[in-house]
Design a protein around this motif. Structure first.
Motif, PDB file in Angstrom:
ATOM      1  N   GLY A  48      43.802  37.680  41.926  1.00  0.00           N
ATOM      2  CA  GLY A  48      43.803  39.399  42.944  1.00  0.00           C
ATOM      3  C   GLY A  48      45.454  39.343  41.494  1.00  0.00           C
ATOM      4  O   GLY A  48      45.858  40.299  41.559  1.00  0.00           O
ATOM      5  N   HIS A  49      45.816  38.083  42.533  1.00  0.00           N
ATOM      6  CA  HIS A  49      47.186  38.353  41.706  1.00  0.00           C
ATOM      7  C   HIS A  49      47.141  38.486  39.757  1.00  0.00           C
ATOM      8  O   HIS A  49      48.049  39.547  39.294  1.00  0.00           O
ATOM      9  N   LEU A  50      46.431  37.301  39.379  1.00  0.00           N
ATOM     10  CA  LEU A  50      46.001  36.939  37.847  1.00  0.00           C
ATOM     11  C   LEU A  50      45.719  38.162  37.045  1.00  0.00           C
ATOM     12  O   LEU A  50      46.160  39.554  36.632  1.00  0.00           O
ATOM     13  N   ALA A  51      44.965  39.227  38.372  1.00  0.00           N
ATOM     14  CA  ALA A  51      44.002  40.380  38.089  1.00  0.00           C
ATOM     15  C   ALA A  51      45.365  41.890  37.643  1.00  0.00           C
ATOM     16  O   ALA A  51      45.106  42.581  37.027  1.00  0.00           O
ATOM     17  N   GLU A  52      46.276  41.605  38.399  1.00  0.00           N
ATOM     18  CA  GLU A  52      47.357  42.781  38.311  1.00  0.00           C
ATOM     19  C   GLU A  52      47.879  42.904  36.577  1.00  0.00           C
ATOM     20  O   GLU A  52      48.870  43.865  36.849  1.00  0.00           O
ATOM     21  N   GLN A  53      47.983  41.694  36.328  1.00  0.00           N
ATOM     22  CA  GLN A  53      48.147  41.528  34.527  1.00  0.00           C
ATOM     23  C   GLN A  53      47.398  41.969  33.880  1.00  0.00           C
ATOM     24  O   GLN A  53      48.221  42.335  32.519  1.00  0.00           O
ATOM     25  N   GLY A  54      46.541  41.885  34.475  1.00  0.00           N
ATOM     26  CA  GLY A  54      45.534  42.762  33.447  1.00  0.00           C
ATOM     27  C   GLY A  54      44.644  41.437  31.906  1.00  0.00           C
ATOM     28  O   GLY A  54      44.947  41.641  31.098  1.00  0.00           O
ATOM     29  N   PRO A  55      44.690  40.251  32.617  1.00  0.00           N
ATOM     30  CA  PRO A  55      45.229  39.178  31.032  1.00  0.00           C
ATOM     31  C   PRO A  55      43.418  38.997  30.476  1.00  0.00           C
ATOM     32  O   PRO A  55      42.803  39.310  30.928  1.00  0.00           O
ATOM     33  N   ASP A  56      43.450  38.206  29.782  1.00  0.00           N
ATOM     34  CA  ASP A  56      41.915  38.343  28.861  1.00  0.00           C
ATOM     35  C   ASP A  56      42.172  36.491  29.552  1.00  0.00           C
ATOM     36  O   ASP A  56      42.414  35.418  29.928  1.00  0.00           O
ATOM     37  N   TRP A  57      41.012  37.180  30.924  1.00  0.00           N
ATOM     38  CA  TRP A  57      40.037  35.779  31.709  1.00  0.00           C
ATOM     39  C   TRP A  57      39.154  35.144  30.071  1.00  0.00           C
ATOM     40  O   TRP A  57      39.812  33.621  31.388  1.00  0.00           O
TER      41      TRP A  57
END
Length: 675
Positions: free
Chosen positions: A269-278
């Motif tokens: 969820g913390h990673l998703a806050e940055q809108g990363p390329d998964w």
């Protein structure tokens, strides 16, 4: 004077100021000190590694007023003019904008004139690979034998586009990419001299983003200074570059190590806050696992290219080696399947949850907590780094010794099964029946499902239906952990393929209930058909023709015969024979087959030979190709004979009959089948 960018302000002005490229500088310094000067130099390498800089330093070394030396004074008029870009005898040419042959002829017309200020007239041609073919041809003679006072220095980022005639006339030096460690050290020196505050983590981000180019690193540093209002901070650089926080990758791995699904989803969820390329996040996790595996094999080989060497070493001590390899393999497969997921984040979560689900059998003790020792001092002083330290200060319970991690239930690739007789006493179905109530193995004796095939019970003798009590239907066995059922499939069958027709046996075709084992054994004993040889480039002559005549007389068969049939004799030097083998048959070739063929030749010829076999496609016809050609010719003749038969032609003309060529076989083929 206006602001001068760091890349130009800190451009090296002597060989001693150069960063890296020691293999090139050593050769140039020795050549200048010993007066062994070549007339043409070629520098290759990616952008921003110092090609033009070295060329300008060479121009100063050749024309410095103190003499030809590898250490120009830097204070004479010639050195100052070269540094300021106004030395008249240093002619810099951009080949990308002067590609025409007329431009090259104009350059060559001026070569004959002596230098105006210095000892040598230096022509620096940048991006020389952009010149046209006619320009290269016009340059060849002058580049090979220029006047004694002319030196050519060529620079390019794509040496593959240069003609071989140009490469052979130059001394070629290949400049290497800058490593992140070297870039970080140089940026720290520059920012320290410029009195600009910075964080070490920010420099590592810039060093990796530069991708081997020192000029790109300096330009990104200029941008970071402007973005951070005179400071270079990790948070600002990360926001500027849009890169992932490397520490969050370790948070994901820590949750995976602890087996905490809640913490794992929270980290995602913390990673998703940055809108990363998964896909990029998964690739970063694989990079960390790769470095962890290196740390487990050889800790001294782990570099600090990401500024996290200590954290990698700590993770290598806390995570079992087999888990690292399993996670890495599962991550690779998950990255391949990620585009098939309904949502990229959902696919990423499923990959990590799959890693979490397949934990080692009996591994219930909590793993060791990773040390947060790889954070730089600047990051450790920030408010974000205080929380881990406060948590670690609390008294922690003594960790229990973790049991030895057991291998995972996922099978590793196994060799192809060998054909066995059905009545072999070593087969599982011929062993005495194992009671269902057998005691479970002890924790230290957990079965390794990767090395042993699934146990099969003996086939029961059919009994009347009235004498058999009803039993619940069981479609699959459970694994050792009581997890999902494991469906056993025949070897070689993929999960996404339906079973072939010859693998299906209806109940009425085998009333006894166990005769299908003979069929399975016969199927397993059938070898895979060899690939059909491709037509030869030309018919066999000379040695190749002699090999065609010799092959039927050799006492070889099986794989050795197949290898010999696909070879062609190309040279005979004394007692050494050289054969070329079709690379399509390379999977069947090994030293044993070569030895057997050598022994067969020695036996047939009655003398000792040495046979060498190279995987090179034969240019002339091999015995296998000759046999295939003859089969095609016989098939064609048979089809022509059927088509020209009067009775067949009458059926076609009167009744509209159709001849199916796929049902026609030559008479010799039918005779062989009868035998």
């Amino acid at each position: 004077m206006g602001y001068q960018v760091l890349a130009r302000k800190w451009r090296p002005r002597s060989f001693s100021e150069m960063v890296g490229q020691g293999h090139v500088l050593k050769a140039l310094v020795n050549a200048l000190d010993n007066q062994r000067l070549h007339h043409a130099y070629l520098f290759t390498g990616t952008r921003g590694v110092g090609k033009t800089t070295i060329a300008r330093i060479i121009a100063k070394c050749l024309n410095c007023e103190t003499g030809i030396t590898s250490t120009p004074c830097g204070s004479c008029s010639v050195c100052r003019e070269v540094d300021e870009g106004r030395f008249v005898d240093l002619i810099e040419i951009d080949a990308a904008s002067r590609t025409k042959v007329e431009d090259t002829r104009e350059l060559l017309d001026n070569v004959q004139y002596a230098p105006s200020r210095g000892r040598f007239k230096v022509y620096l041609i940048d991006e020389v690979h952009m010149l046209s073919t006619h320009s290269f041809n016009a340059l060849l003679k002058t580049l090979e034998e220029p006047p004694p006072y002319v030196k050519f220095i060529l620079a390019t980022t794509d040496p593959q586009k240069l003609p071989a005639t140009i490469l052979s006339r130059c001394l070629q030096f290949s400049l290497k990419n800058m490593t992140p460690e070297r870039v970080v050290d140089h940026l720290a020196h520059v920012l320290g001299a410029e009195s600009i505050p910075f964080e070490q983590d920010a420099l590592w981000l810039l060093g990796r983003a530069a991708d081997g180019s020192m000029r790109d690193a300096m330009s990104l540093t200029d941008q970071a200074i402007a973005f951070g209002e005179g400071r270079v901070l990790a948070a600002d650089v990360r926001a500027m570059l849009g890169t992932l926080d490397h520490g969050q990758v370790f948070d994901v791995l820590q949750a995976l190590l602890e087996g905490d699904a809640k913490a794992l989803l929270a980290a995602i969820g913390h990673l998703a806050e940055q809108g990363p390329d998964w896909a990029g996040v998964l690739a970063e996790i694989l990079n960390v696992l790769h470095r962890v595996a290196i740390a487990q094999a050889l800790p001294d080989a782990v570099d600090n290219g990401h500024g996290d060497r200590e954290r990698v070493l700590a993770l290598a001590q806390a995570l079992p080696a087999e888990d690292v390899q399993f996670y890495y393999q599962m991550g690779l497969i998950g990255r391949r399947d990620l585009p098939l997921a309904p949502e990229p984040r959902a696919g990423f979560e499923m990959v990590l949850l799959r890693m979490l689900a397949f934990r080692p059998a009996g591994d219930t003790a909590p793993p060791a907590q990773l040390k947060v020792s790889g954070i730089s001092q600047a990051t450790a002083d920030s408010p974000k780094a205080v929380a881990p330290a406060a948590v670690s200060a609390q008294p922690q319970p003594q960790p229990q010794p973790a049991p030895v991690a057991q291998p995972r239930p996922h099978p590793e690739p196994k060799p192809a099964p060998q054909p066995m007789a059905v009545d072999d006493p070593s087969l599982p179905w011929n062993e005495p029946e194992v009671p269902v109530t057998a005691p479970a193995p002890a924790p230290e004796a957990v079965l390794d499902t990767r090395a042993e095939p699934p146990e099969l019970l003996p086939m029961p003798v059919p009994t009347p239906a009235s004498a058999v009590p009803p039993a619940p239907e069981v479609d699959a066995e459970l694994d050792d952990n009581g997890g999902a059922p494991i469906e056993y499939q025949p070897a070689g069958m993929r999960d996404d393929e339906p079973p072939a027709d010859d693998d299906y046996y209806p109940a009425e075709a085998d009333p006894a209930g166990y005769g299908y084992l003979d069929d399975l054994a016969s199927h397993a004993a059938e070898p895979e058909p060899a690939p059909e040889p491709k037509p030869a480039a030309q018919p066999a002559t000379g040695l190749a023709l002699q090999w065609l005549e010799l092959y039927p007389k050799l006492p070889v068969s099986g794989l050795t015969g197949s290898i010999a049939a696909n070879c062609s004799l190309v040279s005979v030097e004394g007692d050494t024979w050289l054969l070329h083998l079709d690379p399509d048959q390379g999977a069947f070739f090994n030293p044993t087959q070569q030895r057997r063929l050598n022994d067969a030749l020695n036996q047939h010829l009655g003398r000792t030979l040495t046979v060498k076999i190279e995987l090179v496609r034969p240019q002339q016809e091999t015995p296998a190709q000759a046999a295939a050609r003859r089969r095609i010719e016989r098939q064609h003749d048979a089809e022509q004979a059927i088509a020209s038969d009067p009775f067949i032609r009458q059926l076609v003309e009167r009744f509209g009959a159709t001849v199916r060529n796929d049902t026609i076989e030559p008479l010799d083929a039918l005779a062989n089948q009868g035998q």
